[in-house]
Motif scaffolding. Structure first.
Motif, PDB file in Angstrom:
ATOM      1  N   TYR A  41      43.283  47.492  41.664  1.00 12.10           N
ATOM      2  CA  TYR A  41      42.068  47.411  40.856  1.00 12.10           C
ATOM      3  C   TYR A  41      40.845  47.295  41.749  1.00 12.10           C
ATOM      4  O   TYR A  41      40.832  46.501  42.688  1.00 12.10           O
ATOM      5  CB  TYR A  41      42.102  46.185  39.931  1.00 12.10           C
ATOM      6  N   ILE A  64      37.334  45.924  41.386  1.00 11.39           N
ATOM      7  CA  ILE A  64      36.639  45.010  40.483  1.00 11.39           C
ATOM      8  C   ILE A  64      35.219  44.797  40.990  1.00 11.39           C
ATOM      9  O   ILE A  64      35.001  44.587  42.186  1.00 11.39           O
ATOM     10  CB  ILE A  64      37.390  43.664  40.401  1.00 11.39           C
ATOM     11  N   PRO A  93      47.306  39.636  34.248  1.00 13.00           N
ATOM     12  CA  PRO A  93      46.348  40.578  33.655  1.00 13.00           C
ATOM     13  C   PRO A  93      45.009  40.527  34.403  1.00 13.00           C
ATOM     14  O   PRO A  93      44.567  39.452  34.825  1.00 13.00           O
ATOM     15  CB  PRO A  93      46.177  40.075  32.216  1.00 13.00           C
ATOM     16  N   VAL A  94      44.386  41.676  34.551  1.00 13.64           N
ATOM     17  CA  VAL A  94      43.133  41.749  35.294  1.00 13.64           C
ATOM     18  C   VAL A  94      42.059  40.858  34.659  1.00 13.64           C
ATOM     19  O   VAL A  94      41.286  40.210  35.376  1.00 13.64           O
ATOM     20  CB  VAL A  94      42.660  43.213  35.465  1.00 13.64           C
ATOM     21  N   ALA A  95      41.998  40.774  33.348  1.00 18.11           N
ATOM     22  CA  ALA A  95      40.990  39.934  32.685  1.00 18.11           C
ATOM     23  C   ALA A  95      41.181  38.465  33.048  1.00 18.11           C
ATOM     24  O   ALA A  95      40.214  37.742  33.298  1.00 18.11           O
ATOM     25  CB  ALA A  95      41.047  40.117  31.171  1.00 18.11           C
ATOM     26  N   GLU A  96      42.422  38.017  33.082  1.00 17.44           N
ATOM     27  CA  GLU A  96      42.708  36.632  33.459  1.00 17.44           C
ATOM     28  C   GLU A  96      42.343  36.389  34.922  1.00 17.44           C
ATOM     29  O   GLU A  96      41.760  35.356  35.268  1.00 17.44           O
ATOM     30  CB  GLU A  96      44.187  36.328  33.217  1.00 17.44           C
ATOM     31  N   VAL A 136      40.075  37.963  36.780  1.00 16.36           N
ATOM     32  CA  VAL A 136      38.618  37.948  36.955  1.00 16.36           C
ATOM     33  C   VAL A 136      38.030  36.659  36.392  1.00 16.36           C
ATOM     34  O   VAL A 136      37.170  36.031  37.021  1.00 16.36           O
ATOM     35  CB  VAL A 136      37.960  39.188  36.314  1.00 16.36           C
ATOM     36  N   GLN A 137      38.486  36.232  35.231  1.00 18.92           N
ATOM     37  CA  GLN A 137      37.963  35.005  34.627  1.00 18.92           C
ATOM     38  C   GLN A 137      38.205  33.811  35.546  1.00 18.92           C
ATOM     39  O   GLN A 137      37.309  33.024  35.814  1.00 18.92           O
ATOM     40  CB  GLN A 137      38.601  34.797  33.250  1.00 18.92           C
ATOM     41  N   ARG A 159      28.063  37.813  32.724  1.00 16.51           N
ATOM     42  CA  ARG A 159      29.165  37.853  31.736  1.00 16.51           C
ATOM     43  C   ARG A 159      30.072  39.059  31.951  1.00 16.51           C
ATOM     44  O   ARG A 159      31.273  38.960  31.817  1.00 16.51           O
ATOM     45  CB  ARG A 159      28.589  37.922  30.327  1.00 16.51           C
ATOM     46  N   GLU A 160      29.463  40.202  32.203  1.00 15.97           N
ATOM     47  CA  GLU A 160      30.238  41.433  32.326  1.00 15.97           C
ATOM     48  C   GLU A 160      30.927  41.520  33.675  1.00 15.97           C
ATOM     49  O   GLU A 160      30.533  40.867  34.629  1.00 15.97           O
ATOM     50  CB  GLU A 160      29.339  42.670  32.262  1.00 15.97           C
ATOM     51  N   TYR A 161      31.896  42.379  33.718  1.00 15.88           N
ATOM     52  CA  TYR A 161      32.492  42.813  34.981  1.00 15.88           C
ATOM     53  C   TYR A 161      33.049  44.199  34.718  1.00 15.88           C
ATOM     54  O   TYR A 161      33.142  44.643  33.566  1.00 15.88           O
ATOM     55  CB  TYR A 161      33.585  41.852  35.471  1.00 15.88           C
ATOM     56  N   ALA A 219      36.332  46.801  35.956  1.00 13.25           N
ATOM     57  CA  ALA A 219      37.583  46.914  36.692  1.00 13.25           C
ATOM     58  C   ALA A 219      38.155  48.303  36.439  1.00 13.25           C
ATOM     59  O   ALA A 219      38.222  48.753  35.293  1.00 13.25           O
ATOM     60  CB  ALA A 219      38.572  45.841  36.244  1.00 13.25           C
TER      61      ALA A 219
END
Length: 149
Positions: free
Chosen positions: A8, A10, A65-68, A70-71, A95-97, A99
């Protein structure tokens, strides 16, 4: 046995795109993030950026997961940055990112792109770069939310 290799690219930016990542101390942040990536059983292939954003090229385990990722990265690094006197202007991450997934044959291209961030941004600003990433990857941009915090 399952075989996975998930790459990924990111991109995360600072809150309101503030110029808060001091170039003279960015390697401290990159080292912190490398430690974070290692602790998540992931692999950092390249990191780089500018005072208002960071690019990471990582290989994540299939169970993450990529969302987890990054968070957790944003929360952890934000806490670290806010207590580090070398980053007095850091006010958080946006807020945004973004990937994007890549395959093995794209690896050198992405690594080289991140290596050349400083040169690249002499010609193109971050909003234009980010917009191009999104559109090149087939994403529709909602202007009401684009680079807004």
């Amino acid at each position: 046995m399952s075989y996975t290799k998930l790459y990924y690219h990111i991109v995360i930016r600072t809150y309101r795109s503030g110029l808060s990542i001091n170039i003279e101390h960015e390697k401290e942040l990159y080292a912190y993030m490398m430690g974070f990536v290692n602790n998540m059983n992931a692999k950092l292939l390249r990191i780089g950026g500018m005072p208002d954003h960071i690019h990471l090229f990582v290989s994540l385990p299939a169970t993450l997961p990529v969302a987890e990722f990054v968070q957790k990265l944003k929360v952890s690094s934000s806490k670290w940055l806010k207590t580090n006197p070398n980053f007095p202007l850091f006010d958080g991450w946006g807020r945004e990112y973004a990937a994007f997934s890549y395959c093995e044959r794209d690896k050198d291209m992405i690594v080289n792109y991140i290596k050349k961030q400083k040169e690249h941004h002499m010609k193109e600003n971050f909003p234009d770069e980010y917009r191009k990433f999104l559109t090149d990857n087939g994403m529709t941009i909602n202007e009401l939310y684009f680079l807004k915090d």
